[in-house]
Design a protein around this motif. Structure first.
Motif, PDB file in Angstrom:
ATOM      1  N   ARG A  91      10.503  -3.047  13.803  1.00  0.00           N
ATOM      2  CA  ARG A  91       9.246  -3.728  14.162  1.00  0.00           C
ATOM      3  C   ARG A  91       9.132  -3.888  15.669  1.00  0.00           C
ATOM      4  O   ARG A  91      10.090  -4.332  16.319  1.00  0.00           O
ATOM      5  N   ALA A  95       3.808  -8.271  12.044  1.00  0.00           N
ATOM      6  CA  ALA A  95       2.794  -7.974  11.021  1.00  0.00           C
ATOM      7  C   ALA A  95       3.463  -8.090   9.650  1.00  0.00           C
ATOM      8  O   ALA A  95       4.685  -8.248   9.565  1.00  0.00           O
ATOM      9  N   GLY A  96       2.661  -8.006   8.611  1.00  0.00           N
ATOM     10  CA  GLY A  96       3.159  -7.933   7.233  1.00  0.00           C
ATOM     11  C   GLY A  96       4.097  -9.053   6.858  1.00  0.00           C
ATOM     12  O   GLY A  96       3.840 -10.220   7.147  1.00  0.00           O
ATOM     13  N   TYR A 118      16.491  -3.851   4.153  1.00  0.00           N
ATOM     14  CA  TYR A 118      16.058  -4.355   2.843  1.00  0.00           C
ATOM     15  C   TYR A 118      16.765  -3.524   1.786  1.00  0.00           C
ATOM     16  O   TYR A 118      16.921  -2.306   1.950  1.00  0.00           O
ATOM     17  N   ASP A 126      12.969  -5.615  -3.465  1.00  0.00           N
ATOM     18  CA  ASP A 126      13.475  -5.141  -2.154  1.00  0.00           C
ATOM     19  C   ASP A 126      13.819  -6.298  -1.205  1.00  0.00           C
ATOM     20  O   ASP A 126      13.170  -6.478  -0.161  1.00  0.00           O
ATOM     21  N   ASP A 172       5.066  -1.180  13.229  1.00  0.00           N
ATOM     22  CA  ASP A 172       6.349  -1.203  12.520  1.00  0.00           C
ATOM     23  C   ASP A 172       6.430   0.012  11.599  1.00  0.00           C
ATOM     24  O   ASP A 172       5.435   0.726  11.416  1.00  0.00           O
ATOM     25  N   LYS A 174       9.149   2.044   8.302  1.00  0.00           N
ATOM     26  CA  LYS A 174      10.313   2.012   7.418  1.00  0.00           C
ATOM     27  C   LYS A 174      10.970   3.391   7.382  1.00  0.00           C
ATOM     28  O   LYS A 174      10.278   4.406   7.262  1.00  0.00           O
ATOM     29  N   ASP A 194       1.696   5.851   5.151  1.00  0.00           N
ATOM     30  CA  ASP A 194       2.183   5.035   4.033  1.00  0.00           C
ATOM     31  C   ASP A 194       3.357   4.161   4.457  1.00  0.00           C
ATOM     32  O   ASP A 194       3.593   3.111   3.860  1.00  0.00           O
TER      33      ASP A 194
HETATM   34  N1  UDP Z   1       7.313  -0.344   4.165  1.00  0.00           N
HETATM   35  C1  UDP Z   1       7.403   0.782   3.380  1.00  0.00           C
HETATM   36  N2  UDP Z   1       7.868   0.661   2.093  1.00  0.00           N
HETATM   37  C2  UDP Z   1       8.244  -0.531   1.564  1.00  0.00           C
HETATM   38  C3  UDP Z   1       8.152  -1.689   2.362  1.00  0.00           C
HETATM   39  C4  UDP Z   1       7.680  -1.568   3.658  1.00  0.00           C
HETATM   40  O1  UDP Z   1       7.093   1.890   3.831  1.00  0.00           O
HETATM   41  O2  UDP Z   1       8.668  -0.562   0.397  1.00  0.00           O
HETATM   42  C5  UDP Z   1       6.813  -0.229   5.552  1.00  0.00           C
HETATM   43  C6  UDP Z   1       5.431  -0.860   5.707  1.00  0.00           C
HETATM   44  O3  UDP Z   1       4.418   0.109   5.520  1.00  0.00           O
HETATM   45  C7  UDP Z   1       5.457  -1.352   7.128  1.00  0.00           C
HETATM   46  C8  UDP Z   1       6.931  -1.699   7.366  1.00  0.00           C
HETATM   47  O4  UDP Z   1       7.665  -0.978   6.400  1.00  0.00           O
HETATM   48  O5  UDP Z   1       5.092  -0.317   8.027  1.00  0.00           O
HETATM   49  C9  UDP Z   1       7.230  -3.182   7.254  1.00  0.00           C
HETATM   50  O6  UDP Z   1       6.748  -3.652   6.039  1.00  0.00           O
HETATM   51  P1  UDP Z   1       6.764  -5.205   5.657  1.00  0.00           P
HETATM   52  O7  UDP Z   1       8.177  -5.674   5.549  1.00  0.00           O
HETATM   53  O8  UDP Z   1       5.878  -5.947   6.581  1.00  0.00           O
HETATM   54  O9  UDP Z   1       6.239  -5.258   4.193  1.00  0.00           O
HETATM   55  P2  UDP Z   1       4.763  -5.276   3.576  1.00  0.00           P
HETATM   56  O10 UDP Z   1       4.169  -6.598   3.934  1.00  0.00           O
HETATM   57  O11 UDP Z   1       4.066  -4.116   4.178  1.00  0.00           O
HETATM   58  O12 UDP Z   1       5.037  -5.067   2.128  1.00  0.00           O
END
Ligand code: UDP
Length: 243
Positions: A91, A95-96, A118, A126, A172, A174, A194
């Motif tokens: 990150r 966000a998120g 995670y 997760d 951010d 993954k 995605d």
């Molecule tokens: N992300 C992903 N797959 C997952 C969880 C998250 O590709 O199973 C990506 C998501 O798109 C973002 C980043 O990881 O770009 C951080 O995600 P976040 O932990 O904020 O989770 P979210 O709120 O998107 O579920």
């Protein structure tokens, strides 16, 4: 072809060569641990094309990936790896789930890139892991974890450089990694709208600037055109590097 595994966004097939697999990118979209389901027309092609372009570029910059070749608009061949069951999130901007869990304001620039792990386990939702939980779970050795952190930070630095040239802010993303036959760590899975949060630097409005899966998660509309816009800018930037 023998189907090995079908996930939420991709299908993995065996090939004649046990060391090579075929990944088919689907148009299916899911969010919130598959509670929200839908289709994004053309997503399979767009995500496959963006991943292929970025992985080729990253390989040139010294990052080892599973990518071999894009053989159709929505299919690529990859090296067979054993996936390490971790989602490595990097990150740059809050966000998120980071905002949901800590109360940080969306859009706040972090003082340094945050690398988080995670556990890849849908049934458990997760969960975010601490360093000690990571060690106790034994999903990777201490040395492997150190290599994952180092590679994730390097990928972040390279991707930020690349996407800034596309006038896109990398909020951010993954990553997933796998081990090849020689136990070498390779970047696997995909890098696409995605799996990243991408904000258009040409737009200031918090909704209009979103070029990623948040358009689907939050029902912002224009999902297909946002994904396509990312593909157009990525391919244009690759072309400009070649010429
Ligand atoms: N992300 C992903 N797959 C997952 C969880 C998250 O590709 O199973 C990506 C998501 O798109 C973002 C980043 O990881 O770009 C951080 O995600 P976040 O932990 O904020 O989770 P979210 O709120 O998107 O579920």
């Amino acid at each position: 072809m023998q189907k090995l595994y079908e996930g939420k966004a991709k299908i993995l097939y065996q090939t004649d060569d046990p060391e090579i697999l075929l990944t088919h990118f689907k148009d299916d979209a899911t969010a919130f641990n598959a509670q929200k389901k839908g289709q994004i027309e053309g997503k399979g092609s767009v995500n496959c094309t963006i991943t292929a372009a970025i992985y080729k570029w990253l390989e040139n910059k010294g990052i080892k990936t599973h990518f071999i070749d894009q053989i159709a608009s929505n299919q690529m061949t990859v090296k067979a790896v054993k996936i390490i069951p971790l989602e490595v999130v990097v990150r740059n901007i809050a966000a998120g789930s980071l905002c949901k869990q800590t109360g940080l304001e969306e859009g706040w620039e972090l003082p340094y890139p945050l690398v988080e792990f995670y556990l890849k386990n849908d049934a458990l939702g997760d969960p975010l892991l601490t360093q000690e939980r990571l060690e106790i779970l034994n999903v990777a050795t201490k040395e492997q974890i150190e290599e994952l952190i180092k590679t994730a930070k390097k990928v972040n630095q390279l991707l930020q450089e690349f996407l800034t040239a596309c006038q896109i802010t990398l909020v951010d993303f993954k990553l997933e990694f796998g081990l090849d036959k020689a136990q070498k760590i390779l970047l696997a899975d995909e890098i696409s709208p995605d799996t990243c949060r991408l904000w258009d630097q040409k737009e200031n409005d918090p909704e209009s600037r979103v070029l990623d899966k948040d358009r689907f998660r939050k029902d912002l509309g224009k999902v297909e055109s946002a994904y396509k816009e990312v593909q157009t800018r990525v391919l244009k930037q690759i072309a400009s590097l070649i010429s």
